[in-house]
Design an enzyme around this catalytic site. Structure first.
Site, PDB file in Angstrom:
ATOM      1  N   SER A   8       0.858  -1.183   0.000  1.00 50.21           N
ATOM      2  CA  SER A   8       0.000   0.000   0.000  1.00 50.21           C
ATOM      3  C   SER A   8       0.895   1.235   0.000  1.00 50.21           C
ATOM      4  O   SER A   8       1.779   1.366   0.857  1.00 50.21           O
ATOM      5  CB  SER A   8      -0.878   0.006   1.258  1.00 50.21           C
ATOM      6  OG  SER A   8      -1.319   1.324   1.512  1.00 50.21           O
ATOM      7  N   HIS A  31      -1.325  -1.649  -4.151  1.00 52.75           N
ATOM      8  CA  HIS A  31      -2.588  -1.345  -3.465  1.00 52.75           C
ATOM      9  C   HIS A  31      -2.751   0.166  -3.327  1.00 52.75           C
ATOM     10  O   HIS A  31      -1.940   0.834  -2.689  1.00 52.75           O
ATOM     11  CB  HIS A  31      -2.573  -2.021  -2.091  1.00 52.75           C
ATOM     12  CG  HIS A  31      -3.842  -1.906  -1.328  1.00 52.75           C
ATOM     13  ND1 HIS A  31      -4.907  -2.762  -1.496  1.00 52.75           N
ATOM     14  CD2 HIS A  31      -4.227  -1.026  -0.367  1.00 52.75           C
ATOM     15  CE1 HIS A  31      -5.886  -2.420  -0.662  1.00 52.75           C
ATOM     16  NE2 HIS A  31      -5.498  -1.359   0.035  1.00 52.75           N
ATOM     17  N   ASP A  33      -5.001   3.124  -2.030  1.00 56.35           N
ATOM     18  CA  ASP A  33      -6.068   3.464  -1.079  1.00 56.35           C
ATOM     19  C   ASP A  33      -6.699   4.793  -1.462  1.00 56.35           C
ATOM     20  O   ASP A  33      -6.049   5.833  -1.389  1.00 56.35           O
ATOM     21  CB  ASP A  33      -5.492   3.570   0.337  1.00 56.35           C
ATOM     22  CG  ASP A  33      -5.173   2.207   0.921  1.00 56.35           C
ATOM     23  OD1 ASP A  33      -6.080   1.353   0.960  1.00 56.35           O
ATOM     24  OD2 ASP A  33      -4.019   1.981   1.319  1.00 56.35           O
ATOM     25  N   MET A  35      -9.455   7.497  -0.515  1.00 57.95           N
ATOM     26  CA  MET A  35     -10.291   7.937   0.620  1.00 57.95           C
ATOM     27  C   MET A  35     -10.866   9.302   0.313  1.00 57.95           C
ATOM     28  O   MET A  35     -10.157  10.173  -0.204  1.00 57.95           O
ATOM     29  CB  MET A  35      -9.447   8.029   1.889  1.00 57.95           C
ATOM     30  CG  MET A  35      -8.690   6.752   2.217  1.00 57.95           C
ATOM     31  SD  MET A  35      -7.918   6.870   3.831  1.00 57.95           S
ATOM     32  CE  MET A  35      -6.950   5.354   3.842  1.00 57.95           C
ATOM     33  N   HIS A  64      -8.470   0.269  -3.720  1.00 56.92           N
ATOM     34  CA  HIS A  64      -9.316   0.032  -2.545  1.00 56.92           C
ATOM     35  C   HIS A  64     -10.071   1.323  -2.276  1.00 56.92           C
ATOM     36  O   HIS A  64      -9.501   2.289  -1.768  1.00 56.92           O
ATOM     37  CB  HIS A  64      -8.418  -0.379  -1.362  1.00 56.92           C
ATOM     38  CG  HIS A  64      -9.143  -0.519  -0.068  1.00 56.92           C
ATOM     39  ND1 HIS A  64      -8.507  -0.549   1.162  1.00 56.92           N
ATOM     40  CD2 HIS A  64     -10.468  -0.656   0.210  1.00 56.92           C
ATOM     41  CE1 HIS A  64      -9.389  -0.686   2.126  1.00 56.92           C
ATOM     42  NE2 HIS A  64     -10.603  -0.737   1.586  1.00 56.92           N
ATOM     43  N   MET A  66     -12.339   3.621  -0.419  1.00 55.69           N
ATOM     44  CA  MET A  66     -12.999   3.940   0.846  1.00 55.69           C
ATOM     45  C   MET A  66     -13.754   5.242   0.596  1.00 55.69           C
ATOM     46  O   MET A  66     -13.349   6.321   1.043  1.00 55.69           O
ATOM     47  CB  MET A  66     -11.949   4.055   1.963  1.00 55.69           C
ATOM     48  CG  MET A  66     -11.408   2.674   2.351  1.00 55.69           C
ATOM     49  SD  MET A  66      -9.816   2.746   3.189  1.00 55.69           S
ATOM     50  CE  MET A  66      -8.727   2.814   1.763  1.00 55.69           C
ATOM     51  N   MET A 135     -11.120  -6.357   6.313  1.00 64.17           N
ATOM     52  CA  MET A 135     -10.278  -5.327   6.927  1.00 64.17           C
ATOM     53  C   MET A 135      -9.839  -5.802   8.311  1.00 64.17           C
ATOM     54  O   MET A 135     -10.667  -6.253   9.113  1.00 64.17           O
ATOM     55  CB  MET A 135     -11.032  -4.003   7.068  1.00 64.17           C
ATOM     56  CG  MET A 135     -11.332  -3.286   5.759  1.00 64.17           C
ATOM     57  SD  MET A 135      -9.876  -2.869   4.773  1.00 64.17           S
ATOM     58  CE  MET A 135      -8.973  -1.782   5.882  1.00 64.17           C
ATOM     59  N   ASP A 174      -6.158  -6.532   5.039  1.00 60.46           N
ATOM     60  CA  ASP A 174      -5.568  -5.192   4.913  1.00 60.46           C
ATOM     61  C   ASP A 174      -5.615  -4.516   6.275  1.00 60.46           C
ATOM     62  O   ASP A 174      -6.696  -4.328   6.844  1.00 60.46           O
ATOM     63  CB  ASP A 174      -6.392  -4.398   3.884  1.00 60.46           C
ATOM     64  CG  ASP A 174      -5.869  -2.991   3.653  1.00 60.46           C
ATOM     65  OD1 ASP A 174      -4.787  -2.649   4.150  1.00 60.46           O
ATOM     66  OD2 ASP A 174      -6.579  -2.244   2.941  1.00 60.46           O
TER      67      ASP A 174
HETATM   68  C1  DX5 Z   1      -6.145   1.517   5.795  1.00 58.58           C
HETATM   69  C2  DX5 Z   1      -5.749   1.158   4.389  1.00 58.58           C
HETATM   70  C3  DX5 Z   1      -4.578   0.265   4.325  1.00 58.58           C
HETATM   71  C4  DX5 Z   1      -3.309   0.815   4.903  1.00 58.58           C
HETATM   72  C5  DX5 Z   1      -2.522  -0.319   5.461  1.00 58.58           C
HETATM   73  O1  DX5 Z   1      -7.393   2.080   5.808  1.00 58.58           O
HETATM   74  O2  DX5 Z   1      -6.815   0.531   3.712  1.00 58.58           O
HETATM   75  O3  DX5 Z   1      -4.368  -0.234   3.001  1.00 58.58           O
HETATM   76  O4  DX5 Z   1      -2.488   1.490   3.984  1.00 58.58           O
HETATM   77  O5  DX5 Z   1      -1.429   0.176   6.133  1.00 58.58           O
HETATM   78  P1  DX5 Z   1      -0.662  -0.696   7.211  1.00 58.58           P
HETATM   79  O6  DX5 Z   1      -0.113  -1.884   6.503  1.00 58.58           O
HETATM   80  O7  DX5 Z   1       0.385   0.234   7.710  1.00 58.58           O
HETATM   81  O8  DX5 Z   1      -1.652  -1.075   8.283  1.00 58.58           O
HETATM   82 ZN    ZN Z   2      -6.316  -0.498   1.804  1.00 60.63          ZN
END
Ligand code: DX5
Ligand code: ZN
Length: 218
Positions: A8, A31, A33, A35, A64, A66, A135, A174
């Site tokens: 990620s 990956h 993310d 948001m 991913h 969110m 998650m 994740d």
């Molecule tokens: C959190 C994200 C993850 C995050 C994971 O909401 O969806 O993908 O980047 O980071 P680590 O591996 O540091 O928990």
């Molecule tokens: Zn993620």
């Protein structure tokens, strides 16, 4: 079972993001993310930034989402070239329709569930998706601790998947995945692992990807 490691870039150095992406090219999927500061209290990449990341990445991109309105907005991330688009069950009013729409765009489709959502809530959708994301932290931030109380959910999902025929959905975890926790998730049945801090805090991210892969397969 094939192991897949998905770095990620959430906590990578954003001032030199393209170089950071190049450092993890030995992984299986990048990956990404996304948001929106509505579904989660944090905001990351714009759609245009996602396009640039996807364009640059030598490995397939796993987006991913969110975001609050995947039923309308997820398709844009498939059209941007994501190899896989994962949206949250909790944010969707019509997951079946969104799954079908994403599939018809040619991307793989993942469905994500937050820690408080049970596996049973999505069990009847399992046959329609390419990946289930369980998650193992509350979505929103990198660097949180792995929630071991999610392990029984991963086990339930794996038990259900093992009853299926044909092309089986991948089971992704994740949040808080590290050298210490990856084996727990793997033993519970996960085969696809997102890791942010564990990879980007390492001196040598490529080496950490290789070590995580070994630890998952022990
Ligand atoms: C959190 C994200 C993850 C995050 C994971 O909401 O969806 O993908 O980047 O980071 P680590 O591996 O540091 O928990
Ligand atoms: Zn993620």
């Amino acid at each position: 079972m094939t192991t897949r490691i998905c770095p990620s870039i959430l906590n990578a150095d954003h001032s030199r993001l393209l170089e950071e992406i190049d450092r993890v090219a030995s992984a299986d999927l990048l990956h990404l993310d996304v948001m929106d500061n509505i579904f989660v209290p944090n905001q990351t990449f714009s759609l245009q930034e996602c396009r640039e990341i996807i364009e640059h990445s030598r490995i397939p991109v796993d987006s991913h989402l969110m975001i609050a309105n995947p039923d309308e907005d997820a398709i844009a991330y498939a059209e941007a070239g994501s190899a896989s688009v994962t949206f949250h069950f909790e944010a969707s009013r019509n997951p079946r329709q969104t799954i079908a729409q994403l599939k018809s765009s040619g991307s793989r489709v993942g469905l994500a569930i937050k820690p408080k959502t049970s596996f049973e809530a999505i069990a009847d959708l399992l046959g329609e998706i390419n990946m289930l994301l369980v998650m193992t932290v509350e979505p929103g931030f990198g660097g949180q601790s792995f929630m071991a109380d999610q392990l029984p959910k991963i086990e339930s999902a794996r038990a259900a998947i093992s009853q299926m025929r044909g092309e089986l959905p991948w089971l992704q975890v994740d949040g808080g995945i590290s050298l210490e926790t990856i084996a727990l998730a793997s033993r519970a049945g996960a085969d696809t692992f997102v890791a942010g801090s564990a990879i980007y805090k390492a001196q040598n991210p490529a080496e950490m990807i290789a070590i995580l892969r070994v630890a998952a397969e022990l």
